[in-house]
Design a protein around this motif. Structure first.
Motif, PDB file in Angstrom:
ATOM      1  N   ARG A 122       2.177 -11.572  -5.727  1.00 17.35           N
ATOM      2  CA  ARG A 122       0.807 -10.746  -5.183  1.00 17.35           C
ATOM      3  C   ARG A 122       0.867 -10.327  -3.479  1.00 17.35           C
ATOM      4  O   ARG A 122       0.245 -11.677  -2.843  1.00 17.35           O
ATOM      5  CB  ARG A 122       0.299 -10.405  -6.007  1.00 17.35           C
ATOM      6  CG  ARG A 122      -1.260  -9.277  -5.930  1.00 17.35           C
ATOM      7  CD  ARG A 122      -2.016  -9.350  -6.820  1.00 17.35           C
ATOM      8  NE  ARG A 122      -1.752  -9.663  -7.684  1.00 17.35           N
ATOM      9  CZ  ARG A 122      -1.806  -8.631  -9.004  1.00 17.35           C
ATOM     10  NH1 ARG A 122      -1.615  -7.227  -8.309  1.00 17.35           N
ATOM     11  NH2 ARG A 122      -0.250  -8.445 -10.187  1.00 17.35           N
ATOM     12  N   LEU A 123       0.931  -9.173  -2.979  1.00 24.86           N
ATOM     13  CA  LEU A 123       0.861  -9.279  -1.318  1.00 24.86           C
ATOM     14  C   LEU A 123      -0.198  -8.428  -1.458  1.00 24.86           C
ATOM     15  O   LEU A 123      -1.440  -9.024  -0.968  1.00 24.86           O
ATOM     16  CB  LEU A 123       2.515  -8.663  -1.235  1.00 24.86           C
ATOM     17  CG  LEU A 123       3.644  -9.757  -1.254  1.00 24.86           C
ATOM     18  CD1 LEU A 123       5.215  -9.009  -1.502  1.00 24.86           C
ATOM     19  CD2 LEU A 123       3.836 -10.901  -1.225  1.00 24.86           C
ATOM     20  N   LEU A 201       6.969  -4.936   7.938  1.00 24.93           N
ATOM     21  CA  LEU A 201       6.008  -5.977   8.924  1.00 24.93           C
ATOM     22  C   LEU A 201       6.583  -7.652   7.954  1.00 24.93           C
ATOM     23  O   LEU A 201       6.609  -8.484   8.312  1.00 24.93           O
ATOM     24  CB  LEU A 201       5.026  -5.992   8.417  1.00 24.93           C
ATOM     25  CG  LEU A 201       4.413  -4.796   8.632  1.00 24.93           C
ATOM     26  CD1 LEU A 201       2.815  -5.013   8.459  1.00 24.93           C
ATOM     27  CD2 LEU A 201       3.820  -5.921   9.954  1.00 24.93           C
ATOM     28  N   MET A 202       7.342  -7.368   7.021  1.00 23.40           N
ATOM     29  CA  MET A 202       8.031  -8.675   6.575  1.00 23.40           C
ATOM     30  C   MET A 202       8.620  -9.927   7.756  1.00 23.40           C
ATOM     31  O   MET A 202       9.031 -10.802   7.165  1.00 23.40           O
ATOM     32  CB  MET A 202       8.663  -8.612   4.732  1.00 23.40           C
ATOM     33  CG  MET A 202       7.695  -8.043   3.818  1.00 23.40           C
ATOM     34  SD  MET A 202       8.012  -8.163   2.362  1.00 23.40           S
ATOM     35  CE  MET A 202       8.972  -9.196   1.894  1.00 23.40           C
ATOM     36  N   TYR A 252       2.719 -16.963   2.714  1.00 22.53           N
ATOM     37  CA  TYR A 252       3.124 -16.447   3.900  1.00 22.53           C
ATOM     38  C   TYR A 252       2.642 -15.185   3.310  1.00 22.53           C
ATOM     39  O   TYR A 252       2.830 -14.212   4.070  1.00 22.53           O
ATOM     40  CB  TYR A 252       4.095 -15.800   4.198  1.00 22.53           C
ATOM     41  CG  TYR A 252       5.367 -17.671   5.481  1.00 22.53           C
ATOM     42  CD1 TYR A 252       4.128 -17.710   6.447  1.00 22.53           C
ATOM     43  CD2 TYR A 252       6.172 -18.245   5.032  1.00 22.53           C
ATOM     44  CE1 TYR A 252       4.429 -19.153   6.637  1.00 22.53           C
ATOM     45  CE2 TYR A 252       6.649 -18.378   6.197  1.00 22.53           C
ATOM     46  CZ  TYR A 252       6.065 -19.844   6.830  1.00 22.53           C
ATOM     47  OH  TYR A 252       6.560 -20.630   7.022  1.00 22.53           O
ATOM     48  N   ALA A 253       2.043 -15.179   2.091  1.00 22.16           N
ATOM     49  CA  ALA A 253       1.762 -14.061   1.099  1.00 22.16           C
ATOM     50  C   ALA A 253       0.168 -14.116   2.021  1.00 22.16           C
ATOM     51  O   ALA A 253       0.013 -12.412   2.549  1.00 22.16           O
ATOM     52  CB  ALA A 253       1.309 -13.742  -0.399  1.00 22.16           C
ATOM     53  N   ASP A 254      -0.676 -14.443   2.759  1.00 25.70           N
ATOM     54  CA  ASP A 254      -2.172 -14.438   2.973  1.00 25.70           C
ATOM     55  C   ASP A 254      -1.454 -13.888   4.303  1.00 25.70           C
ATOM     56  O   ASP A 254      -2.358 -12.962   5.514  1.00 25.70           O
ATOM     57  CB  ASP A 254      -2.552 -15.411   3.722  1.00 25.70           C
ATOM     58  CG  ASP A 254      -4.019 -15.849   4.419  1.00 25.70           C
ATOM     59  OD1 ASP A 254      -4.870 -14.526   3.551  1.00 25.70           O
ATOM     60  OD2 ASP A 254      -4.060 -16.539   5.314  1.00 25.70           O
ATOM     61  N   LEU A 255      -0.777 -14.503   5.263  1.00 30.15           N
ATOM     62  CA  LEU A 255      -0.482 -13.947   6.264  1.00 30.15           C
ATOM     63  C   LEU A 255      -0.124 -12.451   6.699  1.00 30.15           C
ATOM     64  O   LEU A 255       0.300 -11.659   7.694  1.00 30.15           O
ATOM     65  CB  LEU A 255       0.881 -15.481   7.095  1.00 30.15           C
ATOM     66  CG  LEU A 255       1.581 -14.670   9.028  1.00 30.15           C
ATOM     67  CD1 LEU A 255       0.212 -14.015  10.003  1.00 30.15           C
ATOM     68  CD2 LEU A 255       2.526 -15.430   9.280  1.00 30.15           C
ATOM     69  N   LEU A 392      -1.548  -9.155  15.733  1.00 26.08           N
ATOM     70  CA  LEU A 392      -2.758  -9.450  15.170  1.00 26.08           C
ATOM     71  C   LEU A 392      -3.672  -8.919  16.463  1.00 26.08           C
ATOM     72  O   LEU A 392      -5.017  -8.990  16.072  1.00 26.08           O
ATOM     73  CB  LEU A 392      -2.779 -11.255  14.862  1.00 26.08           C
ATOM     74  CG  LEU A 392      -1.926 -11.409  13.687  1.00 26.08           C
ATOM     75  CD1 LEU A 392      -1.837 -13.192  13.211  1.00 26.08           C
ATOM     76  CD2 LEU A 392      -2.602 -10.834  12.038  1.00 26.08           C
ATOM     77  N   ASP A 393      -3.164  -9.293  18.110  1.00 25.29           N
ATOM     78  CA  ASP A 393      -4.026  -9.431  18.251  1.00 25.29           C
ATOM     79  C   ASP A 393      -4.299  -7.611  19.665  1.00 25.29           C
ATOM     80  O   ASP A 393      -4.547  -7.413  20.000  1.00 25.29           O
ATOM     81  CB  ASP A 393      -3.679 -10.737  19.560  1.00 25.29           C
ATOM     82  CG  ASP A 393      -4.408 -11.667  18.972  1.00 25.29           C
ATOM     83  OD1 ASP A 393      -5.169 -11.856  17.641  1.00 25.29           O
ATOM     84  OD2 ASP A 393      -3.817 -13.159  19.445  1.00 25.29           O
ATOM     85  N   GLY A 394      -2.137  -7.087  18.896  1.00 25.14           N
ATOM     86  CA  GLY A 394      -2.303  -6.341  19.578  1.00 25.14           C
ATOM     87  C   GLY A 394      -2.021  -6.698  21.171  1.00 25.14           C
ATOM     88  O   GLY A 394      -1.927  -7.366  21.506  1.00 25.14           O
TER      89      GLY A 394
END
Length: 408
Positions: A122-123, A201-202, A252-255, A392-394
């Motif tokens: 589950r992603l 994105l993966m 890596y699902a959380d990332l 993540l930070d732009g």
């Protein structure tokens, strides 16, 4: 061939080499049973007397990217199939839900190349990555599992997984025509757009290569027309196919979830640039030729590290320096880390320039196989880190402030 509660064949239980023939050989049994049996005759009579069915009889109902004409014979055949598979109680509930509900459940599917998973994961937003073994019955699944054609002992790439999400769409097609493919107003288009974005994105994840393949919708088993409906049609999204496979690690699902959340908040220009870089990085991960790998890594990083601040007035000699300084300050947290990143970026830029300007790299050609693979893996890993930071930070509002230590 295994059979269900009515003694009819179960398509989900057929071996791969028989699945493709299921509609041709077995669908007739369902229609014959629906036409000739007391159960089928009684169900059809009840349907024709039901005002819920009479109000939609003959109309086009949705299957995602198209539609099918509803008829009593078709619906009864599905009902027989559902009883055979899940029993009469479940089938009756599913039929009543279909007649009562203004929506219909479909499975949005994006087959992906280059990535495999040992189990379903589950992603984001209930999207799942499914190994091909867990995908529902379909002709695409059969084709991918049975592909054996090879060139020089290399099997042609086939998807070994898919991104999927169950989605509810309006049951009937307005005016009998498919909806406008606009993610802003069409839920089917919106979910397909989300699957596409997630597949891109993966590639920011460590070691993952993912390229979009065939996208479509499958009818759910509990929704007419189930296995009779097949897919709603679609289109292949790839332009090249990866020749290397990667494994998706569930850790890596959380990332991926955090990347997806942040990516949605980026400006349109930033998203376009990062998507292009991720696509180029996917090509690098999926290639066999080391020169192509190096060239794609360099181009991917140039896309995101050399977007200029000076209206295109940077001199060519400055590009390499900006490339190294920006990347090292973006990723490195200490002087030692920045020095290591600076050194790696110097090598990446040099290899890209050698190949782009000469057509080959003598250095790559002369490096030992194991050392070369380790070096390219390091380069890919750094590209992944750079893209993760920018998502993540732009993108820094001022690269100058970043490399002077005035911005975090």
């Amino acid at each position: 061939m295994r059979r269900g509660t009515l003694g009819l064949p179960l398509p989900t239980e057929l071996p791969p080499n028989q699945t493709i023939h299921w509609r041709a050989l077995s669908t007739r049994e369902y229609y014959d049973y629906a036409r000739d049996s007391d159960l089928g005759k009684r169900t059809k009579a009840n349907l024709l007397a039901d005002p819920r069915f009479r109000s939609i009889d003959g109309q086009m109902f949705s299957n995602g990217q198209g539609g099918s004409q509803l008829s009593a014979d078709h619906l009864v055949a599905w009902y027989v199939y559902r009883i055979n598979e899940a029993g009469q109680t479940v089938a009756a509930q599913d039929l009543n839900i279909f007649l009562d509900s203004p929506t219909i459940d479909l499975l949005a599917v994006l087959w992906v190349y280059g990535v495999r998973s040992k189990s379903r994961v589950r992603l984001v937003d209930d999207i799942e990555l499914l190994p091909i073994a867990d995908m529902p019955f379909s002709e695409e699944k059969f084709e991918y599992q049975s592909s054996t054609f090879s060139i020089e002992a290399h099997k042609l790439p086939s998807p070994e997984a898919a991104l999927v999400k169950q989605v509810a769409v309006p049951k009937l097609l307005t005016g009998g025509t498919p909806p406008i493919r606009n993610p802003a107003v069409d839920p089917a288009s919106a979910i397909q757009s989300k699957l596409q974005g997630l597949s891109v994105l993966m590639n920011a994840l460590p070691g993952v290569c993912c390229m979009s393949g065939y996208q479509t919708f499958y009818c759910m088993p509990h929704t007419p027309t189930g296995a009779f409906g097949g897919s709603s049609g679609g289109a292949a999204q790839f332009d090249i196919l990866p020749r290397n496979m990667s494994n998706f690690d569930p850790q890596y699902a959380d990332l991926l979830s955090r990347l997806a959340e942040k990516f949605e908040n980026l400006s349109g220009v930033a998203r376009t640039r990062i998507e292009a870089a991720l696509h180029r990085l996917a090509q690098a991960k999926g290639r066999l030729d080391p020169g192509d790998v190096s060239l794609d890594i360099g181009i991917a990083l140039e896309m995101v590290l050399l977007n200029n601040e000076h209206e295109g007035q940077e001199l060519p000699g400055q590009l390499s320096l900006h490339f190294r300084l920006r990347g090292s300050w973006l990723v490195g947290k200490t002087a030692e880390e920045r020095g290591a990143v600076y050194k790696t970026l110097t090598k990446i830029y040099a290899l890209r320039s050698q190949i782009a300007h000469n057509g080959f790299s003598r250095e790559l050609f002369q490096t030992k196989y194991s050392e070369r693979n380790a070096m390219l893996a390091e380069h890919i890993g750094l590209a992944e880190q750079v893209l993760q930071r920018l998502i993540l930070d732009g993108t820094p509002s001022s690269w100058t402030s970043l490399i002077l230590g005035a911005a975090s």
